[in-house]
Motif scaffolding. Sequence first.
Motif, PDB file in Angstrom:
ATOM      1  N   LEU A 313       0.825  -1.206   0.000  1.00 40.53           N
ATOM      2  CA  LEU A 313       0.000   0.000   0.000  1.00 40.53           C
ATOM      3  C   LEU A 313       0.861   1.257   0.000  1.00 40.53           C
ATOM      4  CD1 LEU A 313      -2.778  -0.969   2.589  1.00 40.53           C
ATOM      5  CD2 LEU A 313      -3.080  -0.653   0.127  1.00 40.53           C
ATOM      6  N   ILE A 314       2.007   1.167   0.678  1.00 39.36           N
ATOM      7  CA  ILE A 314       2.885   2.330   0.786  1.00 39.36           C
ATOM      8  C   ILE A 314       3.542   2.667  -0.548  1.00 39.36           C
ATOM      9  CG2 ILE A 314       5.071   3.119   1.804  1.00 39.36           C
ATOM     10  CD1 ILE A 314       4.253   1.634   4.357  1.00 39.36           C
ATOM     11  N   GLY A 315       4.072   1.640  -1.229  1.00 36.96           N
ATOM     12  CA  GLY A 315       4.716   1.879  -2.513  1.00 36.96           C
ATOM     13  C   GLY A 315       5.864   2.849  -2.392  1.00 36.96           C
ATOM     14  N   GLY A 316       5.961   3.826  -3.288  1.00 37.67           N
ATOM     15  CA  GLY A 316       7.056   4.797  -3.270  1.00 37.67           C
ATOM     16  C   GLY A 316       6.627   6.159  -2.784  1.00 37.67           C
ATOM     17  N   ASN A 317       5.417   6.260  -2.250  1.00 33.41           N
ATOM     18  CA  ASN A 317       4.877   7.538  -1.786  1.00 33.41           C
ATOM     19  C   ASN A 317       5.334   7.794  -0.354  1.00 33.41           C
ATOM     20  OD1 ASN A 317       3.304   9.659  -0.823  1.00 33.41           O
ATOM     21  ND2 ASN A 317       1.484   9.025  -1.961  1.00 33.41           N
ATOM     22  N   GLU A 318       6.246   8.722  -0.155  1.00 32.40           N
ATOM     23  CA  GLU A 318       6.804   8.960   1.168  1.00 32.40           C
ATOM     24  C   GLU A 318       5.764   9.484   2.158  1.00 32.40           C
ATOM     25  OE1 GLU A 318      11.199  10.134   1.663  1.00 32.40           O
ATOM     26  OE2 GLU A 318      10.550  11.171  -0.158  1.00 32.40           O
ATOM     27  N   LEU A 319       5.015  10.508   1.765  1.00 32.57           N
ATOM     28  CA  LEU A 319       4.034  11.089   2.672  1.00 32.57           C
ATOM     29  C   LEU A 319       2.916  10.099   2.975  1.00 32.57           C
ATOM     30  CD1 LEU A 319       2.711  13.327   4.291  1.00 32.57           C
ATOM     31  CD2 LEU A 319       1.751  14.236   2.154  1.00 32.57           C
ATOM     32  N   GLY A 320       2.299   9.578   1.914  1.00 29.96           N
ATOM     33  CA  GLY A 320       1.216   8.616   2.111  1.00 29.96           C
ATOM     34  C   GLY A 320       1.705   7.369   2.818  1.00 29.96           C
ATOM     35  N   GLY A 321       2.925   6.945   2.469  1.00 28.50           N
ATOM     36  CA  GLY A 321       3.489   5.757   3.096  1.00 28.50           C
ATOM     37  C   GLY A 321       3.749   5.955   4.574  1.00 28.50           C
ATOM     38  N   SER A 322       4.274   7.110   4.927  1.00 33.52           N
ATOM     39  CA  SER A 322       4.568   7.383   6.332  1.00 33.52           C
ATOM     40  C   SER A 322       3.291   7.417   7.171  1.00 33.52           C
ATOM     41  CB  SER A 322       5.307   8.726   6.469  1.00 33.52           C
ATOM     42  OG  SER A 322       6.517   8.697   5.767  1.00 33.52           O
ATOM     43  N   LEU A 323       2.281   8.092   6.656  1.00 32.04           N
ATOM     44  CA  LEU A 323       1.020   8.189   7.396  1.00 32.04           C
ATOM     45  C   LEU A 323       0.314   6.839   7.470  1.00 32.04           C
ATOM     46  CD1 LEU A 323      -0.347  11.624   6.093  1.00 32.04           C
ATOM     47  CD2 LEU A 323       1.177  11.145   8.006  1.00 32.04           C
ATOM     48  N   ILE A 419      -2.536  13.355  16.490  1.00 35.20           N
ATOM     49  CA  ILE A 419      -1.551  14.430  16.642  1.00 35.20           C
ATOM     50  C   ILE A 419      -0.207  14.022  16.029  1.00 35.20           C
ATOM     51  CG2 ILE A 419      -0.185  15.715  18.344  1.00 35.20           C
ATOM     52  CD1 ILE A 419      -2.701  15.600  20.153  1.00 35.20           C
ATOM     53  N   SER A 420       0.149  12.760  16.173  1.00 31.37           N
ATOM     54  CA  SER A 420       1.406  12.271  15.604  1.00 31.37           C
ATOM     55  C   SER A 420       1.393  12.328  14.080  1.00 31.37           C
ATOM     56  CB  SER A 420       1.663  10.837  16.074  1.00 31.37           C
ATOM     57  OG  SER A 420       1.801  10.779  17.473  1.00 31.37           O
ATOM     58  N   LEU A 421       0.250  12.040  13.489  1.00 22.16           N
ATOM     59  CA  LEU A 421       0.128  12.146  12.031  1.00 22.16           C
ATOM     60  C   LEU A 421       0.382  13.582  11.575  1.00 22.16           C
ATOM     61  CD1 LEU A 421      -3.044   9.917  11.499  1.00 22.16           C
ATOM     62  CD2 LEU A 421      -0.747   9.384  10.682  1.00 22.16           C
ATOM     63  N   VAL A 422      -0.189  14.528  12.309  1.00 19.04           N
ATOM     64  CA  VAL A 422       0.024  15.940  11.986  1.00 19.04           C
ATOM     65  C   VAL A 422       1.493  16.314  12.191  1.00 19.04           C
ATOM     66  CG1 VAL A 422      -0.570  18.312  12.612  1.00 19.04           C
ATOM     67  CG2 VAL A 422      -2.355  16.557  12.545  1.00 19.04           C
ATOM     68  N   TYR A 423       2.084  15.832  13.266  1.00 19.98           N
ATOM     69  CA  TYR A 423       3.497  16.113  13.573  1.00 19.98           C
ATOM     70  C   TYR A 423       4.405  15.610  12.452  1.00 19.98           C
ATOM     71  CZ  TYR A 423       8.038  15.616  15.947  1.00 19.98           C
ATOM     72  OH  TYR A 423       9.372  15.666  16.280  1.00 19.98           O
ATOM     73  N   VAL A 424       4.178  14.375  12.011  1.00 18.46           N
ATOM     74  CA  VAL A 424       4.993  13.802  10.936  1.00 18.46           C
ATOM     75  C   VAL A 424       4.843  14.622   9.656  1.00 18.46           C
ATOM     76  CG1 VAL A 424       5.188  11.816   9.381  1.00 18.46           C
ATOM     77  CG2 VAL A 424       5.057  11.457  11.851  1.00 18.46           C
ATOM     78  N   TRP A 425       3.614  14.991   9.333  1.00 13.66           N
ATOM     79  CA  TRP A 425       3.372  15.777   8.117  1.00 13.66           C
ATOM     80  C   TRP A 425       4.059  17.142   8.194  1.00 13.66           C
ATOM     81  CZ3 TRP A 425      -0.039  20.208   7.814  1.00 13.66           C
ATOM     82  CH2 TRP A 425      -0.114  20.748   6.523  1.00 13.66           C
ATOM     83  N   LEU A 426       3.914  17.817   9.343  1.00  6.13           N
ATOM     84  CA  LEU A 426       4.502  19.136   9.476  1.00  6.13           C
ATOM     85  C   LEU A 426       6.030  19.096   9.486  1.00  6.13           C
ATOM     86  CD1 LEU A 426       2.219  20.850  12.163  1.00  6.13           C
ATOM     87  CD2 LEU A 426       2.478  21.519   9.763  1.00  6.13           C
ATOM     88  N   ARG A 427       6.596  18.233  10.334  1.00 10.58           N
ATOM     89  CA  ARG A 427       8.045  18.247  10.536  1.00 10.58           C
ATOM     90  C   ARG A 427       8.827  17.716   9.340  1.00 10.58           C
ATOM     91  NH1 ARG A 427      11.717  16.685  15.791  1.00 10.58           N
ATOM     92  NH2 ARG A 427      13.726  16.862  14.722  1.00 10.58           N
ATOM     93  N   TYR A 428       8.325  16.656   8.706  1.00  8.83           N
ATOM     94  CA  TYR A 428       9.121  16.004   7.681  1.00  8.83           C
ATOM     95  C   TYR A 428       8.692  16.309   6.252  1.00  8.83           C
ATOM     96  CZ  TYR A 428      10.673  13.461  11.770  1.00  8.83           C
ATOM     97  OH  TYR A 428      11.183  13.156  13.007  1.00  8.83           O
ATOM     98  N   PHE A 429       7.572  17.015   6.103  1.00  6.52           N
ATOM     99  CA  PHE A 429       7.092  17.307   4.750  1.00  6.52           C
ATOM    100  C   PHE A 429       6.739  18.791   4.579  1.00  6.52           C
ATOM    101  CE2 PHE A 429       6.319  12.802   5.469  1.00  6.52           C
ATOM    102  CZ  PHE A 429       6.902  12.261   4.349  1.00  6.52           C
ATOM    103  N   ALA A 430       5.755  19.287   5.316  1.00  3.34           N
ATOM    104  CA  ALA A 430       5.299  20.663   5.120  1.00  3.34           C
ATOM    105  C   ALA A 430       6.370  21.696   5.456  1.00  3.34           C
ATOM    106  CB  ALA A 430       4.040  20.915   5.973  1.00  3.34           C
ATOM    107  N   LEU A 431       7.127  21.461   6.542  1.00  2.00           N
ATOM    108  CA  LEU A 431       8.125  22.427   6.977  1.00  2.00           C
ATOM    109  C   LEU A 431       9.552  21.978   6.690  1.00  2.00           C
ATOM    110  CD1 LEU A 431       6.581  23.352  10.462  1.00  2.00           C
ATOM    111  CD2 LEU A 431       6.258  24.510   8.252  1.00  2.00           C
ATOM    112  N   ALA A 432       9.716  20.875   5.987  1.00  2.00           N
ATOM    113  CA  ALA A 432      11.068  20.358   5.730  1.00  2.00           C
ATOM    114  C   ALA A 432      11.816  21.225   4.723  1.00  2.00           C
ATOM    115  CB  ALA A 432      10.960  18.920   5.204  1.00  2.00           C
TER     116      ALA A 432
END
Length: 432
Positions: A313-323, A419-432
């Motif tokens: 399901l994760i495949g090569g999609n980093e954001l979708g895969g991480s979440l 909250i962790s999902l939001v944290y991962v998105w913000l720290r490693y994708f939105a604000l990276a």
Amino acid sequence: MNDWHSWAAIAVFVGAYALIISEKIHRVAVALGGAGLMLAIGATDDVSAFYSQDSGIDWNVVFLLMGMMTIVGVLKKTGMFEYLAIWAVKKARARPFRVMAMLVVITATASALLDNVTTVLLVAPVTLLVCERLALASAPFLIAEVMASNIGGIATLVGDPPNIIIGSRAGLTFNDFLVHLAPLAVVLVAVLLVLCRVMFRSSFVYDEQRADEIMALEEREAIKDRRLMVQGLVVLTLVVAGFVLHPVLHYQPSVVALLGAGLLVAVSAVETNDVLAEVEWPTLAFFAGLFIMIGGLIDTGVVDGISRTLADLIGGNELGGSLTLLGGSAVLSGIVDNIPYVATMAPITSGLVHDMGGNGHHVLWWALALGADLGGNATAIGASANVVVLGIAERNRQAISFWQFTKYGLIVTAATVGISLVYVWLRYFALA
């Protein structure tokens, strides 16, 4: 997954899980019966059950528990826990929520340095005494603490066993976990306190008369054997140092705990039979049975099949895969113990990280750690600490039912994972 053994193993596990939830049969009997069925149908065998590091009984967990239970059993005889209970209540001015908040923060902090099982073994006796002094139901306090231990455990490499597995596979250090996950742990503990204030609001009954009685007590008078207490604290300090220095000493926590227990029994004047009577043997038997049942799912390829489906399901999609990895791990870790789950998922995650051109600090590793650690709060058997606390509560005639724990666990897990999902998105994708 097409082999009949796989479906038979699933049937045994689901049936056992249903019986544990129903509480019509004691969970220890269910776990041992389920383990016996797994062996009988050939889902696993004696070699795998007793000797395999991947699918057998995790003796490190069992002997860690036994060693720490022995040390705690000796310390209980000194009056130290009574001392701490009176001290904590006086510091909180006997206000129930203040007491809970203090115990939650202490538990979460300790769980960052110790594993969460050791932490609850030390904090639970104090909690039971505090609640007895204040005439409060102990279940809300114990539930809050075990959740705090699982949340606090995400902060460091040694805080939760899955973190050690992930750190070893990904080459992550103690400081890596501090930098990436400790800030989130602080936020989640604060969220837990808010949730506890709401979930357990009916339990915070202030009894002014009892409060006055406790405030008048002198906590030092609770100490029954000062010499034994000093011996116990010295050994406990050495054990904690052994846990923290694991990356240097390379001693498993179970070895450190057993060495500490043996040393304490040897140097003190306590009766061995009296100390061993304090060990929660039913809890250890439950863990053994549960590990064998999960081993049956591993040996028949069920857990690997689920993990690979998640990987597909994760495949090569980093954001979708991480979440997806974070959320999926949280769900699965609420059903099966997070240690064998992470052991199975770690090599798959390593392959995904390699395919994405990442390194040890890749976001997928943090997603796996967060999902596995926080998902353990979802159900009464989702994490080792949960099972230990239920055993302690039952032994002290303050039984906590599966659903009593789980109805709060699901709320806390949903909030912290969200909250962790939001944290991962913000720290490693939105604000990276």
